[in-house]
Design a protein around this motif. Structure first.
Motif, PDB file in Angstrom:
ATOM      1  N   PRO A  63       0.811  -1.229   0.000  1.00 20.27           N
ATOM      2  CA  PRO A  63       0.000   0.000   0.000  1.00 20.27           C
ATOM      3  C   PRO A  63       0.835   1.265   0.000  1.00 20.27           C
ATOM      4  CG  PRO A  63      -0.135  -1.127   2.131  1.00 20.27           C
ATOM      5  CD  PRO A  63       0.542  -2.067   1.187  1.00 20.27           C
ATOM      6  N   GLY A  64       2.085   1.183   0.448  1.00 17.61           N
ATOM      7  CA  GLY A  64       2.939   2.356   0.432  1.00 17.61           C
ATOM      8  C   GLY A  64       3.221   2.873  -0.968  1.00 17.61           C
ATOM      9  N   LYS A  65       3.113   1.999  -1.963  1.00 15.91           N
ATOM     10  CA  LYS A  65       3.364   2.420  -3.344  1.00 15.91           C
ATOM     11  C   LYS A  65       2.225   3.275  -3.883  1.00 15.91           C
ATOM     12  CE  LYS A  65       5.452  -0.610  -6.033  1.00 15.91           C
ATOM     13  NZ  LYS A  65       5.803  -1.854  -6.757  1.00 15.91           N
ATOM     14  N   ARG A  66       1.054   3.205  -3.226  1.00 13.02           N
ATOM     15  CA  ARG A  66      -0.094   4.013  -3.653  1.00 13.02           C
ATOM     16  C   ARG A  66      -0.126   5.371  -2.975  1.00 13.02           C
ATOM     17  NH1 ARG A  66      -2.967  -1.075  -2.416  1.00 13.02           N
ATOM     18  NH2 ARG A  66      -3.622  -0.093  -0.448  1.00 13.02           N
ATOM     19  N   ALA A  67       0.752   5.595  -2.009  1.00 16.44           N
ATOM     20  CA  ALA A  67       0.624   6.729  -1.101  1.00 16.44           C
ATOM     21  C   ALA A  67       1.118   8.037  -1.702  1.00 16.44           C
ATOM     22  CB  ALA A  67       1.388   6.435   0.188  1.00 16.44           C
ATOM     23  N   ASP A  68       0.499   9.117  -1.267  1.00 18.75           N
ATOM     24  CA  ASP A  68       0.956  10.468  -1.576  1.00 18.75           C
ATOM     25  C   ASP A  68       2.136  10.775  -0.647  1.00 18.75           C
ATOM     26  OD1 ASP A  68       1.365  13.243  -1.702  1.00 18.75           O
ATOM     27  OD2 ASP A  68      -0.749  13.667  -2.026  1.00 18.75           O
ATOM     28  N   PRO A  69       3.323  11.011  -1.185  1.00 25.03           N
ATOM     29  CA  PRO A  69       4.512  11.203  -0.335  1.00 25.03           C
ATOM     30  C   PRO A  69       4.496  12.489   0.479  1.00 25.03           C
ATOM     31  CG  PRO A  69       5.044  11.587  -2.638  1.00 25.03           C
ATOM     32  CD  PRO A  69       3.656  11.033  -2.621  1.00 25.03           C
ATOM     33  N   SER A  70       3.515  13.361   0.260  1.00 23.68           N
ATOM     34  CA  SER A  70       3.404  14.558   1.098  1.00 23.68           C
ATOM     35  C   SER A  70       2.545  14.302   2.334  1.00 23.68           C
ATOM     36  CB  SER A  70       2.819  15.724   0.290  1.00 23.68           C
ATOM     37  OG  SER A  70       1.464  15.462  -0.084  1.00 23.68           O
ATOM     38  N   PHE A  71       1.973  13.123   2.451  1.00 18.35           N
ATOM     39  CA  PHE A  71       1.218  12.660   3.624  1.00 18.35           C
ATOM     40  C   PHE A  71       0.065  13.592   4.024  1.00 18.35           C
ATOM     41  CE2 PHE A  71       5.688  11.223   4.220  1.00 18.35           C
ATOM     42  CZ  PHE A  71       5.476   9.856   4.055  1.00 18.35           C
ATOM     43  N   PRO A  72      -0.793  14.012   3.084  1.00 17.38           N
ATOM     44  CA  PRO A  72      -1.873  14.934   3.456  1.00 17.38           C
ATOM     45  C   PRO A  72      -2.948  14.312   4.335  1.00 17.38           C
ATOM     46  CG  PRO A  72      -2.167  14.155   1.208  1.00 17.38           C
ATOM     47  CD  PRO A  72      -0.826  13.653   1.654  1.00 17.38           C
ATOM     48  N   ASN A  73      -3.091  12.998   4.304  1.00 10.09           N
ATOM     49  CA  ASN A  73      -4.125  12.342   5.102  1.00 10.09           C
ATOM     50  C   ASN A  73      -3.591  11.827   6.434  1.00 10.09           C
ATOM     51  OD1 ASN A  73      -6.469  12.192   3.028  1.00 10.09           O
ATOM     52  ND2 ASN A  73      -4.685  11.429   1.894  1.00 10.09           N
ATOM     53  N   LEU A  74      -2.332  11.382   6.453  1.00 14.35           N
ATOM     54  CA  LEU A  74      -1.729  10.919   7.701  1.00 14.35           C
ATOM     55  C   LEU A  74      -1.453  12.093   8.632  1.00 14.35           C
ATOM     56  CD1 LEU A  74      -0.511   8.612   9.389  1.00 14.35           C
ATOM     57  CD2 LEU A  74       1.643   8.965   8.152  1.00 14.35           C
ATOM     58  N   PHE A  75      -0.917  13.168   8.062  1.00 17.94           N
ATOM     59  CA  PHE A  75      -0.602  14.369   8.835  1.00 17.94           C
ATOM     60  C   PHE A  75      -1.449  15.530   8.316  1.00 17.94           C
ATOM     61  CE2 PHE A  75       3.538  11.965   8.827  1.00 17.94           C
ATOM     62  CZ  PHE A  75       3.411  11.495  10.127  1.00 17.94           C
ATOM     63  N   ALA A  76      -2.742  15.469   8.598  1.00 16.23           N
ATOM     64  CA  ALA A  76      -3.681  16.471   8.101  1.00 16.23           C
ATOM     65  C   ALA A  76      -3.375  17.843   8.689  1.00 16.23           C
ATOM     66  CB  ALA A  76      -5.114  16.059   8.439  1.00 16.23           C
ATOM     67  N   LYS A  77      -3.520  18.871   7.870  1.00 15.07           N
ATOM     68  CA  LYS A  77      -3.164  20.224   8.302  1.00 15.07           C
ATOM     69  C   LYS A  77      -4.120  20.774   9.349  1.00 15.07           C
ATOM     70  CE  LYS A  77      -0.739  21.543   4.050  1.00 15.07           C
ATOM     71  NZ  LYS A  77      -0.697  22.498   2.907  1.00 15.07           N
ATOM     72  N   ASP A  78      -5.333  20.211   9.416  1.00 18.21           N
ATOM     73  CA  ASP A  78      -6.302  20.732  10.379  1.00 18.21           C
ATOM     74  C   ASP A  78      -6.170  20.077  11.749  1.00 18.21           C
ATOM     75  OD1 ASP A  78      -7.141  18.291   9.469  1.00 18.21           O
ATOM     76  OD2 ASP A  78      -9.274  18.807   9.404  1.00 18.21           O
ATOM     77  N   HIS A  79      -5.124  19.255  11.934  1.00 18.16           N
ATOM     78  CA  HIS A  79      -4.849  18.645  13.229  1.00 18.16           C
ATOM     79  C   HIS A  79      -3.414  18.971  13.638  1.00 18.16           C
ATOM     80  CE1 HIS A  79      -8.345  16.271  12.000  1.00 18.16           C
ATOM     81  NE2 HIS A  79      -8.523  15.997  13.277  1.00 18.16           N
ATOM     82  N   ASP A 103      -8.451   6.940   7.031  1.00 17.68           N
ATOM     83  CA  ASP A 103      -9.148   6.321   5.909  1.00 17.68           C
ATOM     84  C   ASP A 103      -8.149   5.523   5.076  1.00 17.68           C
ATOM     85  OD1 ASP A 103      -7.705   8.253   4.526  1.00 17.68           O
ATOM     86  OD2 ASP A 103      -9.465   9.452   3.985  1.00 17.68           O
ATOM     87  N   SER A 104      -8.597   4.978   3.953  1.00 20.85           N
ATOM     88  CA  SER A 104      -7.719   4.134   3.136  1.00 20.85           C
ATOM     89  C   SER A 104      -6.484   4.888   2.659  1.00 20.85           C
ATOM     90  CB  SER A 104      -8.497   3.578   1.939  1.00 20.85           C
ATOM     91  OG  SER A 104      -9.480   2.665   2.358  1.00 20.85           O
ATOM     92  N   ALA A 105      -6.666   6.139   2.236  1.00 21.33           N
ATOM     93  CA  ALA A 105      -5.522   6.925   1.776  1.00 21.33           C
ATOM     94  C   ALA A 105      -4.555   7.181   2.926  1.00 21.33           C
ATOM     95  CB  ALA A 105      -5.995   8.252   1.185  1.00 21.33           C
ATOM     96  N   GLY A 106      -5.090   7.414   4.120  1.00 17.68           N
ATOM     97  CA  GLY A 106      -4.240   7.615   5.278  1.00 17.68           C
ATOM     98  C   GLY A 106      -3.460   6.368   5.646  1.00 17.68           C
ATOM     99  N   LYS A 107      -4.082   5.215   5.502  1.00 15.84           N
ATOM    100  CA  LYS A 107      -3.391   3.956   5.794  1.00 15.84           C
ATOM    101  C   LYS A 107      -2.287   3.693   4.771  1.00 15.84           C
ATOM    102  CE  LYS A 107      -7.441   1.859   7.975  1.00 15.84           C
ATOM    103  NZ  LYS A 107      -8.519   0.856   7.833  1.00 15.84           N
ATOM    104  N   ASP A 108      -2.535   4.044   3.508  1.00 21.02           N
ATOM    105  CA  ASP A 108      -1.481   3.915   2.495  1.00 21.02           C
ATOM    106  C   ASP A 108      -0.285   4.788   2.862  1.00 21.02           C
ATOM    107  OD1 ASP A 108      -3.139   2.220   1.090  1.00 21.02           O
ATOM    108  OD2 ASP A 108      -3.676   3.688  -0.453  1.00 21.02           O
ATOM    109  N   GLU A 109      -0.562   6.017   3.295  1.00 19.51           N
ATOM    110  CA  GLU A 109       0.513   6.919   3.687  1.00 19.51           C
ATOM    111  C   GLU A 109       1.234   6.419   4.940  1.00 19.51           C
ATOM    112  OE1 GLU A 109      -1.281  10.786   4.011  1.00 19.51           O
ATOM    113  OE2 GLU A 109      -2.123  10.647   1.981  1.00 19.51           O
ATOM    114  N   LEU A 110       0.487   5.784   5.830  1.00 18.50           N
ATOM    115  CA  LEU A 110       1.105   5.179   7.010  1.00 18.50           C
ATOM    116  C   LEU A 110       2.117   4.124   6.599  1.00 18.50           C
ATOM    117  CD1 LEU A 110       1.214   4.636  10.100  1.00 18.50           C
ATOM    118  CD2 LEU A 110      -0.714   3.064   9.771  1.00 18.50           C
TER     119      LEU A 110
END
Length: 385
Positions: A63-79, A103-110
């Motif tokens: 799943p890491g290959k699907r991830a956005d390397p800027s981590f917008p879902n794992l490290f959300a700016k509103d938190h 969510d799924s995108a956050g888990k990929d970034e994880l």
């Protein structure tokens, strides 16, 4: 070959004479320890009737290959998050991210973040409060969940691996009866055709201090070797086996959900997401470099084990604060529990173990079920069986 006595899975296997057998035939922790537990739904059980067929090959897409390397879902700016490196090259500690809410995108970034940092320590998590069923479903996002052949698991949730160090003074006598220390570096289930990728581990109860987990960076260990030595290791393969683990379980009156297995893996493997090379050997499960004679193999493996285990400048220790979840990438790090507390208290933890790809030395072989390592390898596997 390690003996059953020195291998000693005292925190994962049933122990006849102290543990109990219920009227339904299920093996359990004894009544006194069950009544003292704050997490009874996570207590280990061993069901002798559970029998599983051999594992079959599957294609694994990390799943890491699907991830956005800027981590917008794992490290959300509103938190608000606090992300701190444990060492410059290995490990990060994170506060302000609730893993259960990803969510799924956050888990990929994880998955990508863990691959990049090797070990990530998440504080203030609610994993334990959500129970075993949640943990199982969560883990499925990261790969096919491994059902351990011999360890304890919560009732109806064989996909969870439970470690349970009993609140008994005799535990320490057993652990140190044949060894001056209890450090056993390993990567999870390296004997499988497709070993673990990332591991989730949470300590539910433990000592006030002590009981850390120690990690060693096998990518940095590989990079420290001279170019000439790296070249010598290229193309070598190692036999890994679960025979000793199975024997230990049987010797303590425990179970076997699946028959022991032995598999051949590259000594140097490459990570499918980061492209980094690492040393894929460990004392617990690795037994022989198949291309070398016995004495040659023993000498080289000892050097590599000592290099990984004794180089403190490529290691870190994870301390278990309450509600901590540590996630690590078995393709990069080796780990060992530290048994150093003095009072008779239980150390109770659960592990989620998604399997990943078959280890390869070259990405051109990624997700191939087989590749030829010669007649010597087959002969060695035959000896073990």
């Amino acid at each position: 070959m390690s003996s059953t006595a020195t291998y000693g899975n005292f925190d994962t296997h049933f122990f006849a004479g102290q543990d109990e057998i219920g009227e339904d035939g299920i093996l359990t922790i004894n009544k006194r320890n069950r009544e003292q537990s704050h997490y009874p739904e996570f207590l280990p059980t061993w069901d002798p009737s559970q029998k599983y067929p051999p594992l079959k090959f599957f294609k694994h897409e990390d799943p890491g290959k699907r991830a956005d390397p800027s981590f917008p879902n794992l490290f959300a700016k509103d938190h608000e998050q606090i992300v701190k490196k444990v060492t410059p090259k290995l490990g990060s500690e994170v506060r302000g991210v609730q893993l259960s809410q990803l969510d799924s995108a956050g888990k990929d970034e994880l998955a990508l973040f863990v691959a990049q940092r090797g070990v990530v320590i998440f504080r203030d998590q609610d994993f334990a409060a959500k129970g075993p069923a949640f943990a199982v479903e969560y883990g499925k996002h990261f790969g096919r969940l491994h059902i351990h052949p011999t360890s304890g698991a919560p009732r109806n949730h064989p996909e969870l691996h439970i470690t349970y160090r009993r609140a008994d003074p005799g535990e320490f006598e057993r652990v140190f009866s044949n060894s001056t220390n209890a450090v056993q570096y390993h990567t999870d289930v390296s004997y499988e055709l497709q070993p673990a990728g990332i591991t989730f581990f949470s300590v539910l109860e433990g000592p006030e201090s002590g009981g850390d987990t120690i990690f060693a960076d096998s990518v940095e260990a590989y990079n420290r070797l001279s170019p000439a030595f790296q070249k010598r290791l290229a193309g070598l393969h190692v036999l890994h086996t679960s025979e000793d683990q199975a024997s230990n379980s049987r010797g303590q009156g425990g179970i076997e959900r699946r028959k022991p297995v032995s598999n051949i893996h590259p000594l140097v493997r490459i990570h499918p997401v980061t492209g980094a090379k690492s040393l894929f050997v460990n004392r617990s499960f690795a037994r022989r470099i198949v291309e070398l004679k016995e004495e040659e193999s023993e000498s080289l493996l000892k050097f590599l084990y000592d290099h990984i285990e004794q180089s403190h400048d490529l290691q870190l220790r994870a301390n278990w604060e309450p509600n901590t979840v540590v996630i690590w990438d078995n393709r990069r790090v080796h780990h060992s529990a530290i048994i150093d507390w003095e009072t008779a208290v239980s150390r109770h933890a659960f592990r989620i173990t998604p399997q990943a790809e078959r280890p390869v030395e070259d990405l051109k072989d990624l997700n191939k079920e087989e590749y030829d390592v010669g007649d010597v390898a087959e002969a060695l596997k035959a000896v073990l069986h």
